[in-house]
Scaffold this motif. Structure first.
Motif, short mmCIF file in Angstrom:
data_model
loop_
_atom_site.label_atom_id
_atom_site.label_comp_id
_atom_site.label_asym_id
_atom_site.label_seq_id
_atom_site.Cartn_x
_atom_site.Cartn_y
_atom_site.Cartn_z
N TYR A 1 -5.99 8.08 0.10
CA TYR A 1 -7.21 7.47 -0.40
C TYR A 1 -8.34 8.51 -0.43
O TYR A 1 -8.31 9.51 0.29
CB TYR A 1 -7.61 6.28 0.47
CG TYR A 1 -6.67 5.10 0.36
CD1 TYR A 1 -5.98 4.83 -0.83
CD2 TYR A 1 -6.48 4.24 1.45
CE1 TYR A 1 -5.12 3.73 -0.91
CE2 TYR A 1 -5.63 3.15 1.36
CZ TYR A 1 -4.95 2.91 0.18
OH TYR A 1 -4.10 1.83 0.09
N GLU B 1 0.83 -1.21 0.00
CA GLU B 1 0.00 0.00 0.00
C GLU B 1 0.87 1.26 0.00
O GLU B 1 0.53 2.25 -0.67
CB GLU B 1 -0.95 0.00 1.19
CG GLU B 1 -2.10 -0.98 1.06
CD GLU B 1 -3.13 -0.79 2.15
OE1 GLU B 1 -3.85 0.23 2.11
OE2 GLU B 1 -3.20 -1.65 3.04
N TYR C 1 -6.32 -3.27 1.59
CA TYR C 1 -5.58 -4.24 2.41
C TYR C 1 -5.82 -5.66 1.87
O TYR C 1 -4.87 -6.44 1.72
CB TYR C 1 -6.04 -4.13 3.86
CG TYR C 1 -5.40 -5.13 4.80
CD1 TYR C 1 -4.14 -4.90 5.36
CD2 TYR C 1 -6.08 -6.31 5.13
CE1 TYR C 1 -3.57 -5.83 6.22
CE2 TYR C 1 -5.51 -7.23 6.00
CZ TYR C 1 -4.25 -6.99 6.54
OH TYR C 1 -3.69 -7.91 7.38
N ASP C 2 -7.08 -5.97 1.58
CA ASP C 2 -7.42 -7.29 1.05
C ASP C 2 -6.78 -7.51 -0.32
O ASP C 2 -6.32 -8.63 -0.63
CB ASP C 2 -8.94 -7.44 0.94
CG ASP C 2 -9.61 -7.53 2.30
OD1 ASP C 2 -8.92 -7.79 3.29
OD2 ASP C 2 -10.84 -7.32 2.35
N GLU D 1 -15.15 4.85 3.17
CA GLU D 1 -15.02 4.08 4.41
C GLU D 1 -14.55 2.66 4.14
O GLU D 1 -13.80 2.08 4.95
CB GLU D 1 -16.37 4.04 5.14
CG GLU D 1 -16.87 5.39 5.65
CD GLU D 1 -17.45 6.27 4.54
OE1 GLU D 1 -17.51 7.50 4.75
OE2 GLU D 1 -17.82 5.73 3.46
N GLU D 2 -14.96 2.08 3.01
CA GLU D 2 -14.59 0.71 2.67
C GLU D 2 -13.18 0.60 2.08
O GLU D 2 -12.57 -0.47 2.14
CB GLU D 2 -15.56 0.15 1.62
CG GLU D 2 -16.98 -0.03 2.08
CD GLU D 2 -17.88 -0.39 0.92
OE1 GLU D 2 -18.74 -1.27 1.11
OE2 GLU D 2 -17.73 0.19 -0.17
N THR D 3 -12.69 1.70 1.51
CA THR D 3 -11.46 1.65 0.71
C THR D 3 -10.25 1.09 1.44
O THR D 3 -9.55 0.21 0.90
CB THR D 3 -11.16 3.04 0.11
OG1 THR D 3 -12.20 3.37 -0.81
CG2 THR D 3 -9.82 3.06 -0.61
N PRO D 4 -9.91 1.54 2.66
CA PRO D 4 -8.71 1.00 3.32
C PRO D 4 -8.73 -0.52 3.48
O PRO D 4 -7.72 -1.20 3.22
CB PRO D 4 -8.72 1.70 4.68
CG PRO D 4 -9.44 2.99 4.43
CD PRO D 4 -10.53 2.62 3.45
N SER D 5 -9.87 -1.08 3.89
CA SER D 5 -9.93 -2.53 4.09
C SER D 5 -9.88 -3.28 2.75
O SER D 5 -9.26 -4.35 2.65
CB SER D 5 -11.19 -2.92 4.85
OG SER D 5 -12.37 -2.61 4.12
N LYS D 6 -10.50 -2.72 1.73
CA LYS D 6 -10.48 -3.35 0.40
C LYS D 6 -9.08 -3.32 -0.21
O LYS D 6 -8.65 -4.28 -0.87
CB LYS D 6 -11.50 -2.71 -0.52
CG LYS D 6 -12.94 -3.11 -0.20
CD LYS D 6 -13.91 -2.62 -1.23
CE LYS D 6 -15.32 -3.11 -0.93
NZ LYS D 6 -15.47 -4.57 -1.09
N ASN E 1 -3.11 -8.33 0.07
CA ASN E 1 -2.97 -9.68 0.61
C ASN E 1 -3.24 -10.72 -0.47
O ASN E 1 -2.54 -11.75 -0.54
CB ASN E 1 -3.94 -9.88 1.78
CG ASN E 1 -3.34 -9.42 3.09
OD1 ASN E 1 -2.14 -9.17 3.19
ND2 ASN E 1 -4.17 -9.31 4.12
#
Length: 290
Positions: A131, A96, A159-160, A152-157, A163
């Protein structure tokens, strides 16, 4: 698919020609870099012509009468490409932080944008390397809203996504073309930044390919409709046409690099092409005046 197998066959031919003469390889990469800078930016609406892009990057000559923003887009994109080329030599992992740093180079400083995702004129601040802070969904030709990830969803998406990439590239039998094309698509579906997502996605796709010894994919501006149509089919749940499209364009780059490695001329006759363009313009003027 035939195009994917062809890419692997062409890559084997290219590997057999390595190491490539340093001067010849520099010529090949200069052509790729110029084509990449022009086409990737022109796809997003940049007004500089290929000749103006070449004059800017090779000789520092700015185009008269063109917006300063368009010049900055080209120079920022070129800086991002050069940085990525350095990173492929050092085997830096894709993370990232890598993506944010790339985006910062691409967009340079923060600036004001006058349009939101639906085309309405609204002032908003875009900050490079961070972001998105506001939704960037788009309205389709049918009037429907196509939704990307929310801020709000962008950081976790993201990260996924990284991975997923890390796990995919652990496999020694990984097909770089499939991974690079799928990464491009997954990144676009998130649309993590307020601006520059298309250009960033294409650079990241090429970073992955170049790490595995492939040349960069150049999506030509005149083929814009086919590129977006392939992306839209992926949005509808059919990613195979998009992967096939990337393979076709990768094969073209492989053929250019093989020709260059063999000492063949890979430069297009730009002067002749310009003369033909002028001849067509003169004919159009004559027909309008008659």
């Amino acid at each position: 698919m035939e195009e994917i197998q062809q890419a692997l066959n062409l890559k084997a031919q290219l590997d057999a020609l390595r190491p490539i003469d340093k001067e010849q390889e520099a010529r090949i990469m200069q052509k790729f870099r110029l084509d990449w800078n022009y086409h990737s930016n022109h796809l997003e609406g940049n007004s500089l012509t290929y000749s103006e892009t070449k004059a800017l990057l090779l000789f520092g000559v700015t185009a008269q009468g063109k917006p300063l923003k368009d010049t900055l887009e080209i120079t920022g994109h070129n800086e991002a490409i050069n940085w990525v080329l350095e990173m492929t030599q050092g085997e830096r992992p894709l993370t990232e932080n890598f993506i944010r740093e790339l985006h910062s180079l691409l967009l340079k400083d923060s600036y004001k944008d006058s349009k939101n995702a639906t085309g309405k004129i609204v002032p908003r601040k875009i900050t490079s390397g961070k972001y998105k802070s506001t939704p960037n969904h788009v309205e389709t030709v049918t009037g429907e809203i196509f939704y990307f990830a929310s801020p709000e969803e962008t950081p976790s998406k993201m990260y996924d996504l990284l991975n997923w990439y890390k796990e995919k590239t652990k496999d020694k039998e990984v097909n770089p073309l499939l991974v690079a094309a799928e990464f491009h698509y997954k990144f676009i579906r998130i649309h993590p930044f307020d601006d520059g997502n298309g250009r960033t996605a294409r650079i990241l796709m090429n970073f992955i390919l170049m790490q595995f010894g492939f040349p960069p994919v150049i999506i030509k501006t005149e083929d814009k409709a086919n590129y977006f149509a392939a992306l839209q089919l992926a949005d509808a749940g059919n990613i195979e046409p998009f992967i096939n499209y990337i393979a076709i364009n990768l094969n073209r780059s492989l053929e250019i690099m093989i020709a260059g490695a063999n000492g063949e001329d890979i430069e297009e006759d730009e002067i002749s092409n310009k003369i033909k363009e002028l001849e067509l313009k003169i004919k159009d003027l004559k027909s309008k005046n008659n």
